[in-house]
Design a protein around this motif. Structure first.
Motif, mmCIF file in Angstrom:
data_model
loop_
_atom_site.group_PDB
_atom_site.id
_atom_site.type_symbol
_atom_site.label_atom_id
_atom_site.label_comp_id
_atom_site.label_asym_id
_atom_site.label_seq_id
_atom_site.Cartn_x
_atom_site.Cartn_y
_atom_site.Cartn_z
ATOM 1 N N ILE A 141 0.892 -1.224 -0.109
ATOM 2 C CA ILE A 141 -0.029 0.169 -0.116
ATOM 3 C C ILE A 141 0.910 1.243 -0.082
ATOM 4 C CG2 ILE A 141 -1.572 1.290 1.351
ATOM 5 C CD1 ILE A 141 -2.745 -1.423 0.214
ATOM 6 N N TYR A 175 -3.930 0.292 7.502
ATOM 7 C CA TYR A 175 -3.846 -1.102 7.080
ATOM 8 C C TYR A 175 -3.297 -1.963 7.919
ATOM 9 C CZ TYR A 175 -3.059 -5.096 3.930
ATOM 10 O OH TYR A 175 -2.742 -6.312 3.247
ATOM 11 N N GLY A 224 -11.212 7.046 -2.428
ATOM 12 C CA GLY A 224 -10.326 5.955 -3.296
ATOM 13 C C GLY A 224 -9.367 5.115 -2.473
ATOM 14 N N PRO A 225 -8.421 5.422 -1.708
ATOM 15 C CA PRO A 225 -7.755 4.386 -1.011
ATOM 16 C C PRO A 225 -8.404 3.436 -0.018
ATOM 17 C CG PRO A 225 -6.725 6.574 -0.806
ATOM 18 C CD PRO A 225 -7.980 6.798 -1.579
ATOM 19 N N SER A 236 -11.178 2.148 -0.914
ATOM 20 C CA SER A 236 -11.881 1.181 -1.704
ATOM 21 C C SER A 236 -11.128 0.094 -1.949
ATOM 22 C CB SER A 236 -12.343 1.617 -2.973
ATOM 23 O OG SER A 236 -11.251 2.042 -3.817
ATOM 24 N N VAL A 237 -9.796 0.120 -1.865
ATOM 25 C CA VAL A 237 -8.800 -1.037 -1.767
ATOM 26 C C VAL A 237 -8.837 -1.482 -0.443
ATOM 27 C CG1 VAL A 237 -6.521 -1.641 -2.431
ATOM 28 C CG2 VAL A 237 -7.493 0.460 -3.514
ATOM 29 N N LYS A 268 -11.733 -3.381 1.327
ATOM 30 C CA LYS A 268 -12.038 -4.575 0.774
ATOM 31 C C LYS A 268 -11.187 -5.893 1.478
ATOM 32 C CE LYS A 268 -14.232 -7.837 -1.711
ATOM 33 N NZ LYS A 268 -15.511 -7.948 -1.400
ATOM 34 N N LEU A 269 -9.775 -5.224 1.672
ATOM 35 C CA LEU A 269 -8.854 -6.223 2.313
ATOM 36 C C LEU A 269 -9.255 -6.429 3.788
ATOM 37 C CD1 LEU A 269 -5.428 -4.811 0.716
ATOM 38 C CD2 LEU A 269 -6.759 -6.670 -0.075
ATOM 39 N N ASP A 289 -9.717 -10.039 5.331
ATOM 40 C CA ASP A 289 -8.859 -10.360 6.462
ATOM 41 C C ASP A 289 -9.611 -10.788 7.828
ATOM 42 O OD1 ASP A 289 -6.557 -10.277 4.696
ATOM 43 O OD2 ASP A 289 -5.967 -8.392 5.536
ATOM 44 N N PRO A 301 -14.352 -5.041 -5.641
ATOM 45 C CA PRO A 301 -14.766 -4.251 -4.642
ATOM 46 C C PRO A 301 -15.523 -3.072 -5.052
ATOM 47 C CG PRO A 301 -12.426 -4.502 -4.731
ATOM 48 C CD PRO A 301 -12.732 -5.020 -5.810
ATOM 49 N N PHE A 319 -16.662 -0.223 -4.564
ATOM 50 C CA PHE A 319 -16.158 1.137 -4.618
ATOM 51 C C PHE A 319 -15.034 1.301 -5.558
ATOM 52 C CE2 PHE A 319 -19.124 1.248 -1.073
ATOM 53 C CZ PHE A 319 -19.855 2.083 -1.303
ATOM 54 N N PHE A 320 -14.386 0.392 -5.974
ATOM 55 C CA PHE A 320 -13.429 0.635 -6.996
ATOM 56 C C PHE A 320 -13.674 1.496 -8.181
ATOM 57 C CE2 PHE A 320 -9.226 -0.346 -7.791
ATOM 58 C CZ PHE A 320 -8.498 -1.093 -6.584
ATOM 59 N N ARG A 333 -4.822 4.794 -7.716
ATOM 60 C CA ARG A 333 -5.123 3.526 -7.457
ATOM 61 C C ARG A 333 -4.665 2.486 -8.534
ATOM 62 N NH1 ARG A 333 -11.506 3.925 -6.137
ATOM 63 N NH2 ARG A 333 -11.287 6.004 -7.028
ATOM 64 N N LEU A 360 -2.283 -0.395 -7.990
ATOM 65 C CA LEU A 360 -2.651 -1.486 -7.346
ATOM 66 C C LEU A 360 -3.742 -2.345 -7.970
ATOM 67 C CD1 LEU A 360 -3.028 -0.021 -3.816
ATOM 68 C CD2 LEU A 360 -1.292 -1.553 -4.429
ATOM 69 N N VAL A 396 -4.716 -6.159 -7.118
ATOM 70 C CA VAL A 396 -6.105 -6.719 -6.771
ATOM 71 C C VAL A 396 -6.787 -7.555 -7.790
ATOM 72 C CG1 VAL A 396 -8.422 -5.785 -5.822
ATOM 73 C CG2 VAL A 396 -6.396 -4.452 -5.382
ATOM 74 N N ARG A 418 -5.858 -11.020 -6.939
ATOM 75 C CA ARG A 418 -6.555 -11.565 -5.896
ATOM 76 C C ARG A 418 -7.823 -11.983 -6.235
ATOM 77 N NH1 ARG A 418 -6.376 -9.935 0.253
ATOM 78 N NH2 ARG A 418 -4.253 -9.935 0.680
ATOM 79 N N LEU A 463 -10.256 10.203 -8.606
ATOM 80 C CA LEU A 463 -9.335 11.096 -7.739
ATOM 81 C C LEU A 463 -8.756 12.170 -8.702
ATOM 82 C CD1 LEU A 463 -7.846 8.424 -5.402
ATOM 83 C CD2 LEU A 463 -10.045 9.764 -4.942
#
Ligand code: SF4
Ligand code: SF4
Lengths: 324, 376
Positions: free
Chosen positions: A238, A247, A271-272, A274-275, A278-279, A283, B44, B46-47, B79, B82, B86, B89, B310
């Motif tokens: 990240i 995180y 934005g961040p 949203s990644v 989910k994790l 987890d 996900p 909100f991606f 984003r 990443l 993702v 995954r 963004l």
């Protein structure tokens, strides 16, 4: 001169440092009022509608400071740490998001790029442009910053003892009122950015609400940086500073049996998150840690939040009772 | 190895290139509603929208047995850096045995880049790889030029559908090429084909020209942007879009010092006038292109972005100022799985009316109307 600091975004992390810095340079710091509905109305009107609520809150505070007629408004642009780790793109574009939404603010903005090496001790070069804005010598800046760094570390030490932002701030000012941590109470990790969990309007005072339900509340900023660095492992990490902090806090707390559940407080269209959101879900599922996401924007109502945390806390209480 | 790639822009050339490296190519189908639905279902919530459509495509090619998906990523701060992680995954989670390889910027990590090149080059000699690359790239460049030409001429099409039909044929012609000579020949033929299509004649002062800027995936992929170029063409408007694969490659792969691409020059303009820093996407470039379109006398600009993007939200904040300074109407649209084609159509029609009126009566257009249009 009076320097206005918007009570929003990284105010809830760096205010002690900034206040000390400006005061030691001989200026008066003015902070905007705590967010209220009316203020937010105005911020919403002037900001692009699709953006996350923290940015709308920020603009509300800039407008509020303009009304207070301060000489300057401090709108720093945090870019990246250590040449590697970025801030959220909206932090990178913050001065633009302010000055193109509120043109009157443009003239008053003190705005420059900050690329700290580490994020709890700043270097004079990080704040060098201040010399021009405020007409001070580099030496004065250095001295003031030295003092500011010390104050900030003192503040952080309170945070690391489990204080929340307001309490740590008053403790720094000599009024020490330790946070209530009760033996035998539920322990909940409230994960989320400082400007969401501490803003009274956005968070609807969730910390107090939880405490009223007899819950011990933990937040990511109670952990020392050394516990929440990225682990040395392969693969992409990240790469946003505060996202990385939350995180790794979650990853750590998942292993902690004392923590009964995790609440993620996040803004719509973040934005961040949203990644990592989910994790977190995946987890927590893996470690069977109860988890709940509360997503807020300017329309979220009090009742909704209250009901959801009550249900969550009840569920946890039920679970621990049955486990005994 | 069975290789695939995301569907982005004109995919004929990647298919050609990989096949010549001896890979079995799983051709990604053009995204459809099913693609979007798959992506939305497994991504996900909100991606970003581009992530979701790409995921849909990946699932579709994985279903067809693709073992390797080659894509590009970007390296923060947004984003997109990443995406690969993702995507991987989600694919793993769904039980596919498919690997996603991300070609991050060559200059960020050259070692890693070349390692990836080696894995893709599949024992083909380096000389041949370069040869195929150069032919493949010429193909992309020429096809992009054809597409640009269509985006202008189609505005005056007499029989609806002529140009699209011709372009389908042209793509097939390119796919059959074997050498650079073939490509050159095909390009000549393709241009001749386009020139034969009957079009309305218009006087110079009647031409309405609109520039499209925005987030790269959304402006390049018509499934993501509701075929905005075609919609505008059908309203009798000429369109110029700032991104295509060939310009992206030239912008990114030529070392900065030798890079003469106009995209770099417009970035300088944006820096001088509006904002010093790129916040993560193509925001600086987009601002630069907007200035450029205004300076070249375009009648309007449409800014397209995925909902909640963004960097482009920062751009959107600056748009009112650009519009005012440069006296040009700008429409900013957000796209996601919920947007309806009719909605886009209505907005475009209103916007083009505004642009036409302004053309008839030059001078400052009413700002009120612009605000309505810009803030979706
Ligand atoms: S991290 Fe999320 S909430 Fe914070 S500014 Fe960025 S998008 Fe908004
Ligand atoms: S530029 Fe926009 S679409 Fe691309 S990763 Fe960033 S937010 Fe998503």
């Amino acid at each position: 001169m009076t320097i206005g600091i918007p009570r929003a975004l990284l105010y809830y992390y760096y205010f002690p440092l900034w206040r000390s810095l400006f005061t030691n340079l001989g200026h008066q710091v003015v902070v905007s009022a705590p967010t209220n509905g009316e203020m937010l109305e105005e911020g919403i009107k002037q900001t692009v509608s699709e953006i996350c609520v923290p940015i709308k809150v920020y603009n509300s505070h800039v407008i509020e400071l303009l009304k207070k007629d301060v000489d300057f408004i401090f709108v720093p642009r945090f870019v990246r740490n250590n040449g590697r780790e970025w801030y959220c793109p909206k932090f990178l574009g913050l001065p633009e998001l302010v000055k193109y939404s509120i043109p009157e603010a443009k003239e008053k903005m003190i705005s420059f790029d900050i690329h700290p090496k580490i994020d709890d001790t700043f270097d004079a070069k990080d704040f060098l442009p201040l010399c021009d804005y405020l007409n001070v010598s580099k030496r004065d800046l250095k001295n003031a910053l030295k003092k500011a760094n010390e104050d900030f570390l003192k503040f952080r030490a309170f945070m690391e003892k489990g204080y929340d932002f307001e309490r740590a701030l008053s403790a720094l000012d000599g009024i020490d009122n330790p946070p209530p941590f009760k033996k035998g109470a539920l322990n909940i990790l409230l994960i989320g950015y400082v400007y969401n969990i501490y803003d009274p309007l956005v968070s609807m005072n969730i910390i107090q609400k939880l405490r009223d339900m007899n819950v011990n509340v933990y937040t990511f900023d109670m952990l020392n940086e050394k516990f929440i660095r990225n682990p040395k492992e392969k693969g992409k990490k990240i790469y946003w500073v505060f996202t990385r902090k939350i995180y790794n806090t979650v990853r750590r707390m998942l292993l902690d049996d004392e923590i009964d559940g995790i609440i993620h407080l996040t803004a719509f269209v973040c934005g961040p998150d949203s990644v990592v959101g989910k994790l977190f879900e995946l987890d927590c599922d893996k470690y069977q840690k109860p988890f709940m996401t509360i997503r807020v924007d300017e329309h979220t109502g009090h009742g909704h939040l209250q009901t959801r945390i009550e249900a969550f806390v009840d569920m946890l209480k039920y679970k621990t009772k049955n486990a005994m | 190895m069975k290789v695939a790639f995301p569907y982005m822009g004109c995919v004929t050339a990647y298919d050609w290139f990989l096949e010549h490296l001896g890979h079995k190519v799983v051709m990604p189908p053009e995204p459809t509603q099913r693609t979007i639905d798959l992506g939305v279902k497994y991504a996900p919530e909100f991606f970003c929208y581009p992530f979701k459509i790409m995921l849909g495509t990946y699932i579709e090619v994985a279903e067809k047995g693709a073992e390797l998906i080659i894509s590009s990523g970007g390296c923060g701060p947004c984003r997109a850096g990443l995406y690969g992680e993702v995507h991987q995954r989600v694919l793993d989670h769904l039980g596919f045995n498919t690997e996603v390889v991300i070609f991050d910027s060559l200059f960020q990590d050259p070692k890693d880049f070349f390692r990836k090149v080696l894995s893709v080059k599949n024992n083909t000699s380096l000389m041949s790889v370069l040869k195929y690359f150069s032919i493949g790239f010429k193909m992309v460049e020429d096809m992009d030029a054809i597409q640009r030409k269509i985006n202008i001429l189609r505005a005056y099409e007499i029989n609806r559908g002529d140009f699209n039909e011709a372009f389908s044929k042209i793509k097939k012609m390119y796919r059959k090429c074997e050498s650079k000579k073939d490509v050159l020949k095909t390009t000549v033929e393709a241009n001749a084909m386009l020139d034969k299509i009957p079009i309305r004649k218009v006087r110079e002062e009647e031409r309405i020209r609109v520039g499209i800027v925005g987030e790269i995936y959304v402006i390049m992929e018509r499934c993501a942007n509701n075929s905005i170029e075609e919609k505008l063409n059908n309203l009798g408007v000429e369109v110029e879009t700032v991104q295509d694969i060939s310009s992206w490659v030239k912008h990114n792969l030529i070392p900065r010092r030798f890079n003469k691409e106009k995209s770099w020059q417009v970035i300088e303009k944006a820096k001088r006038e509006y904002t010093p820093l790129n916040v993560g996407g193509h925001d600086l470039e987009n601002i630069g292109w907007m200035i450029d379109f205004a300076e070249r006398g375009f009648d309007g600009i449409v800014h397209c972005m995925p909902f909640g993007c963004l960097p482009e939200l920062v751009t959107r904040s600056i748009i009112p100022q650009i519009s005012k300074d440069k006296n040009i109407p700008i429409l900013s649209l957000s796209f996601d799985e919920q947007i309806s084609s009719a909605n886009v159509q209505t907005r475009l029609e209103a916007f083009i009316d505004l642009a036409k009126n302004k053309k008839k009566k030059p001078g400052l257009f009413e700002e009120f109307e612009f605000k309505e249009a810009a803030i979706v």
